[in-house]
Scaffold this active site. Structure first.
Site, PDB file in Angstrom:
ATOM      1  N   LYS A   1      56.817  51.049  59.207  1.00 34.05           N
ATOM      2  CA  LYS A   1      55.587  50.830  58.448  1.00 34.05           C
ATOM      3  C   LYS A   1      54.724  49.768  59.129  1.00 34.05           C
ATOM      4  CE  LYS A   1      54.178  48.379  54.271  1.00 34.05           C
ATOM      5  NZ  LYS A   1      53.306  49.337  53.587  1.00 34.05           N
TER       6      LYS A   1
ATOM      7  N   LYS B   1      53.305  66.084  46.047  1.00 31.66           N
ATOM      8  CA  LYS B   1      54.664  65.598  45.831  1.00 31.66           C
ATOM      9  C   LYS B   1      55.671  66.576  46.397  1.00 31.66           C
ATOM     10  CE  LYS B   1      53.855  63.055  41.599  1.00 31.66           C
ATOM     11  NZ  LYS B   1      53.948  61.713  42.146  1.00 31.66           N
TER      12      LYS B   1
ATOM     13  N   GLU C   1      44.408  44.048  38.508  1.00 33.27           N
ATOM     14  CA  GLU C   1      45.869  44.085  38.693  1.00 33.27           C
ATOM     15  C   GLU C   1      46.382  43.174  39.822  1.00 33.27           C
ATOM     16  OE1 GLU C   1      47.440  48.138  38.712  1.00 33.27           O
ATOM     17  OE2 GLU C   1      45.884  48.805  37.350  1.00 33.27           O
TER      18      GLU C   1
ATOM     19  N   CYS D   1      48.196  61.198  39.217  1.00 31.82           N
ATOM     20  CA  CYS D   1      47.780  61.460  40.600  1.00 31.82           C
ATOM     21  C   CYS D   1      48.617  62.493  41.319  1.00 31.82           C
ATOM     22  CB  CYS D   1      47.679  60.195  41.419  1.00 31.82           C
ATOM     23  SG  CYS D   1      48.746  58.868  40.976  1.00 31.82           S
TER      24      CYS D   1
ATOM     25  N   ILE E   1      40.263  53.044  38.565  1.00 32.21           N
ATOM     26  CA  ILE E   1      41.585  53.406  38.033  1.00 32.21           C
ATOM     27  C   ILE E   1      42.421  52.172  37.708  1.00 32.21           C
ATOM     28  CG2 ILE E   1      43.631  54.846  38.476  1.00 32.21           C
ATOM     29  CD1 ILE E   1      40.949  56.354  38.231  1.00 32.21           C
ATOM     30  N   GLY E   2      42.009  51.025  38.172  1.00 31.50           N
ATOM     31  CA  GLY E   2      42.728  49.819  37.748  1.00 31.50           C
ATOM     32  C   GLY E   2      42.866  48.750  38.796  1.00 31.50           C
ATOM     33  N   SER E   3      43.493  49.084  39.926  1.00 27.41           N
ATOM     34  CA  SER E   3      43.751  48.017  40.885  1.00 27.41           C
ATOM     35  C   SER E   3      42.604  47.890  41.885  1.00 27.41           C
ATOM     36  CB  SER E   3      45.064  48.278  41.625  1.00 27.41           C
ATOM     37  OG  SER E   3      44.988  49.502  42.304  1.00 27.41           O
TER      38      SER E   3
ATOM     39  N   HIS F   1      45.984  58.209  33.322  1.00 29.13           N
ATOM     40  CA  HIS F   1      45.654  58.554  34.701  1.00 29.13           C
ATOM     41  C   HIS F   1      46.853  59.236  35.348  1.00 29.13           C
ATOM     42  CE1 HIS F   1      44.597  58.244  38.907  1.00 29.13           C
ATOM     43  NE2 HIS F   1      45.731  57.611  39.123  1.00 29.13           N
TER      44      HIS F   1
ATOM     45  N   HIS G   1      42.988  57.542  49.421  1.00 25.56           N
ATOM     46  CA  HIS G   1      44.143  57.381  50.313  1.00 25.56           C
ATOM     47  C   HIS G   1      43.717  57.316  51.768  1.00 25.56           C
ATOM     48  CE1 HIS G   1      45.386  59.186  46.543  1.00 25.56           C
ATOM     49  NE2 HIS G   1      46.341  58.287  46.627  1.00 25.56           N
TER      50      HIS G   1
HETATM   51  N1  GLN Z   1      46.405  51.620  37.512  1.00 24.00           N
HETATM   52  C1  GLN Z   1      47.092  51.868  38.724  1.00 24.00           C
HETATM   53  C2  GLN Z   1      46.281  51.351  39.889  1.00 24.00           C
HETATM   54  O1  GLN Z   1      45.115  51.427  39.856  1.00 24.00           O
HETATM   55  C3  GLN Z   1      47.368  53.326  38.932  1.00 24.00           C
HETATM   56  C4  GLN Z   1      48.080  53.584  40.217  1.00 24.00           C
HETATM   57  C5  GLN Z   1      48.539  55.000  40.422  1.00 24.00           C
HETATM   58  O2  GLN Z   1      48.095  55.904  39.801  1.00 24.00           O
HETATM   59  N2  GLN Z   1      49.426  55.238  41.324  1.00 24.00           N
HETATM   60  O3  GLN Z   1      46.798  50.904  40.879  1.00 24.00           O
HETATM   61 ZN    ZN Z   2      46.839  57.441  40.836  1.00 19.78          ZN
END
Ligand code: GLN
Ligand code: ZN
Length: 748
Positions: free
Chosen positions: A18, A114, A477, A637, A424-426, A635, A688
């Site tokens: 990594k 996945k 976050e 993904c 989405i949050g972070s 949410h 991503h």
């Molecule tokens: N709330 C999380 C973030 O924004 C969601 C992460 C995710 O879906 N993998 O990081």
């Molecule tokens: Zn996600």
């Protein structure tokens, strides 16, 4: 050969691959350095396997990014716009994995999905009518030769042609168009490996554990009947995992495979099938050591199982590649009383060696020592919690009033513009954020200093979100290392590891915590920072939680109680947190179920009864106690949702955001068709990849969304959290996002 493995982790015991790869991405390491380091890692792993007493194992399980992408390159499944770019082969490979934006062109990454029922994600090869399938790469040969020169004859592993076709996407063409070319290309690999001195090849065919119809079985036969005629002296192992092969078992036996690899851990019907009869001319690779979970194998049970099978030629192996477990328990600092119950990749290899000895009636002390682990229950149970779960009545799983009534109340309550924007949050977990957390953990900085830092990050990003005009804000976050571990740390019943990393995709790894005992909430988890963030702005700040199904799916689960039971325990804990947030003035609460689909049984026939029937109610239990005006978001993904749309609507959230941009918004038709009631934010750009989406691209995505979903139901957001991105690209992307939403609002 009497013991082997299906595959081994490749990211490095200390995530070396990594780090060097990420350096390479930042132009801080050269291609030679990257390749050299990768070679060292492979050599290190071979030595480790040999030192553990295993003499037969795979090669080519290594990957710079993903084994499906490797196969695409091996077989020349490369789009023209990449093939023509003035980049090295390795950079073309990375361009398809992560997108490329630079002087030499602008390439979107291939979609990612996945890998069966795991948290590993593979890159989905894209075939077009122009795709010219042929043997074009040498990686599989190079890695075989590398091991051979080191003194070990390995078994090269490669995704088999059936699974490769089943998992790819076809545009203007169909799978069957490529059958002939694949037969020829795989046959050439056989020939070349034989010439190089290989004895075996392992073709991974996990797609065989899914429900298969006549047409699919016909495709399997159409590939392998001619192909196996050309195997020469090379022995071919058809390796399956993640379930049983009930539909394909007879076909597998009839074809001239030399070995068949079956999963005895997840395959509910595997032993039944084998007991019905196996072929004495073939070798059974019996996957008896769990490649997915971290608990010690129960030797007595395994030996009993093997005896029952009564197979002539037997090789012991793992139930799937060890890719899905961490490297070694030796790196952990937990108490012996805890770690003695764990087996990671290295320990699993030793288990295979010990089981192999026991089967040969050697070393009875291995069995005695192992039996001690299972003599008495590992943990005391929380009787009160078990009673609480037994007492839950049906109303506890239903939120009141019904969706349509709440939706009206909430529209008035929040008075948001059309196409409300959010994230989405972070926000980016920059080096600085990670360093501060590490320093805090090592007691190098005080709690106050750390808290001040988090507060400052929140202030700064609240400021940015206000400035660009986002409608529903998040706190970012920054205090969380990981969306599951952070919660686990505040829950009773969890155990944490230091280095137990598992690859999730590319250079991304996760460190799933371990559910050790009964789970309950020790203390409020997110209230403090949510309330802090809300105080900094007049706009609404969403509270941010991880849902029970995701916490479970991204943890290593117990094997002594059902995952349903563990999930309900988690649901009650998160429910307490939801009610606490509401009580403290948080009016919108997002409960992420990023991994909802992950444990969906691979056979559709099992979906409802084995999974959805308890996973969806578990989510509803978390939010059924809130007031009508409290808005619940969720949410999800990276996955196909098309086939579980109704189940998702049944989660009864008010709003859902999901990954959609990489898969080209395919899901929209399904939303329309199923008359999806929940408001939706299909991700308008792919997070991503470091690529910055243009305003026009986002507008286009929004037009497509508005073509299928009523404008009153649409939210605008990226497709996932932004923690892995850099600050600059994040800010630029979000500016474009709010601009695009603004432009479309004006049009409407
Ligand atoms: N709330 C999380 C973030 O924004 C969601 C992460 C995710 O879906 N993998 O990081
Ligand atoms: Zn996600």
């Amino acid at each position: 050969m009497t013991a082997t493995i299906v595959g081994f982790p490749r990211i490095g015991e200390n995530r070396e691959l990594k780090f060097i790869t990420e350096k390479y991405f930042k132009h801080e390491a050269t291609e030679e350095e990257l390749k050299e380091r990768a070679k060292d890692l492979r050599q290190h792993d071979r030595k480790l396997l040999l030192d553990s007493g295993l003499t037969n194992f795979t090669s080519n399980h290594f990957s710079f990014y993903d084994q499906m992408l490797d196969a695409a390159f091996l077989f020349n499944v490369i789009p023209e716009n990449i093939a023509g770019l003035d980049l090295s082969d390795l950079d073309k490979y990375f361009a398809l994995a992560r997108g490329y934006q630079g002087k030499k062109g602008d390439v979107k990454a291939w979609p990612m999905k996945k890998w069966f029922n795991t948290n590993y994600h593979y890159i989905v090869p894209q075939f077009t009518a122009d795709t010219d399938v042929k043997l074009a790469g040498t990686k599989i040969f190079d890695e075989f030769v590398e091991a051979k020169e080191d003194g070990t004859i390995t078994r090269p592993v490669l995704v088999g042609p059936f699974t490769l076709l089943q998992l790819s996407e076809f545009h203007g063409c169909v799978k069957e168009d490529f059958v002939g070319a694949f037969i020829e290309a795989y046959a050439r690999i056989f020939k070349r490996l034989e010439d190089l001195g290989a004895n075996w090849i392992q073709l991974d065919e996990p797609s065989l554990v899914k429900d298969l119809d006549e047409k699919e079985l016909a495709l399997f036969k159409a590939l392998y009947e001619p192909l196996l005629l050309q195997k020469g002296k090379l022995k071919v192992l058809a390796q399956t995992y993640f379930g049983d092969v009930r539909d394909a078992y007879d076909v597998l036996l009839k074809l001239p495979f030399d070995g068949i690899g079956l999963d005895f851990v997840e395959g509910r019907k595997t032993s039944e099938l084998v007991e019905r009869g196996f072929d004495d001319g073939k070798v059974l690779f019996a996957g008896v050591v769990n490649g997915k979970n971290i608990w010690r194998n129960n030797y007595q049970k395994t030996l009993d199982l093997l005896k029952k099978l009564n197979v002539k030629n037997l090789v012991l192996t793992t139930s799937c590649s060890l890719l899905h477990v961490p490297y070694t328990v030796a790196s952990e600092e937990l108490e012996e009383d805890v770690t003695k119950h764990f087996a990671f990749a290295e320990e699993k290899v030793r288990e295979l060696v010990e089981l192999d000895a026991l089967l040969k009636n050697q070393s009875p002390e291995f069995l005695r020592k192992n039996a001690e682990l299972f003599e008495k229950p590992r943990v005391l149970e929380n009787a009160e919690l078990h009673q609480k779960i037994a007492d839950l009545n049906p109303e506890a799983f239903v939120r009141q009033p019904e969706f349509a009534v709440r939706e009206k109340i909430q529209k008035q309550e929040f008075n948001l513009p059309l196409l409300p924007t959010t994230t989405i949050g972070s926000f980016p977990q920059t080096r600085e954020v990670k360093q501060k957390r590490a320093a805090f953990r090592k007691h190098e900085i005080s709690q106050e200093e750390y808290d001040e830092f988090i507060a400052e990050r929140i202030d700064s990003w609240i400021g940015f979100q206000e400035e660009i005009g986002l409608d529903v804000l998040v706190h970012g976050e920054f205090e969380r290392n990981d969306m599951v571990e952070y919660f686990g740390q505040h829950l009773e019943g969890y155990v944490f590891t230091k280095k137990a990393w598992v690859q999730s995709y590319g250079t991304r790894c996760v460190k799933p915590p371990i559910i050790w005992g009964d789970v309950s909430r020790k203390e409020p988890i997110t209230v403090r920072w949510s309330v802090y963030a809300q105080k900094q702005t007049k706009k609404i700040v969403k509270g941010m939680l991880t849902g029970p199904v995701t916490i479970l799916n991204w943890s290593f689960p117990r094997e002594d109680i059902s995952i349903k039971e563990s999930t309900l325990q988690l649901a009650l804990a998160i429910r307490e947190e939801v009610l606490d947030l509401e009580k403290n003035g948080i009016r919108i609460i997002q409960i992420d179920e990023a991994a909802l689909r992950e444990k969906l049984p691979l056979r559709r026939s099992d979906w409802q009864s084995e999974y959805l029937d308890w996973a969806i109610p578990a989510f509803r239990l978390v939010h059924s106690g809130v007031k009508p005006e409290t808005q619940i978001h969720t949410h999800m993904c990276y996955s196909e949702f098309n086939d579980i749309i109704s189940a998702i609507d049944d989660m009864d959230a008010d709003v859902i955001s999901f990954e959609a941009s990489r898969s080209n918004l395919e899901i929209l038709d399904e939303l329309k068709e199923k008359n999806f009631k929940t408001e939706v934010g299909p991700g308008v750009y792919d997070i991503h990849s470091p690529r910055i989406p243009t305003v026009e691209e986002i507008e286009q995505a929004l037009h497509r969304i508005l073509g299928k979903v009523k404008k009153e139901k649409v939210w605008v957001n990226p497709d996932c959290g932004l923690k892995t991105r850099g600050e600059k690209e994040t800010k630029a992307s979000l500016k474009n996002l709010t601009q695009a939403a603004q432009n479309i609002r004006e049009e409407l």
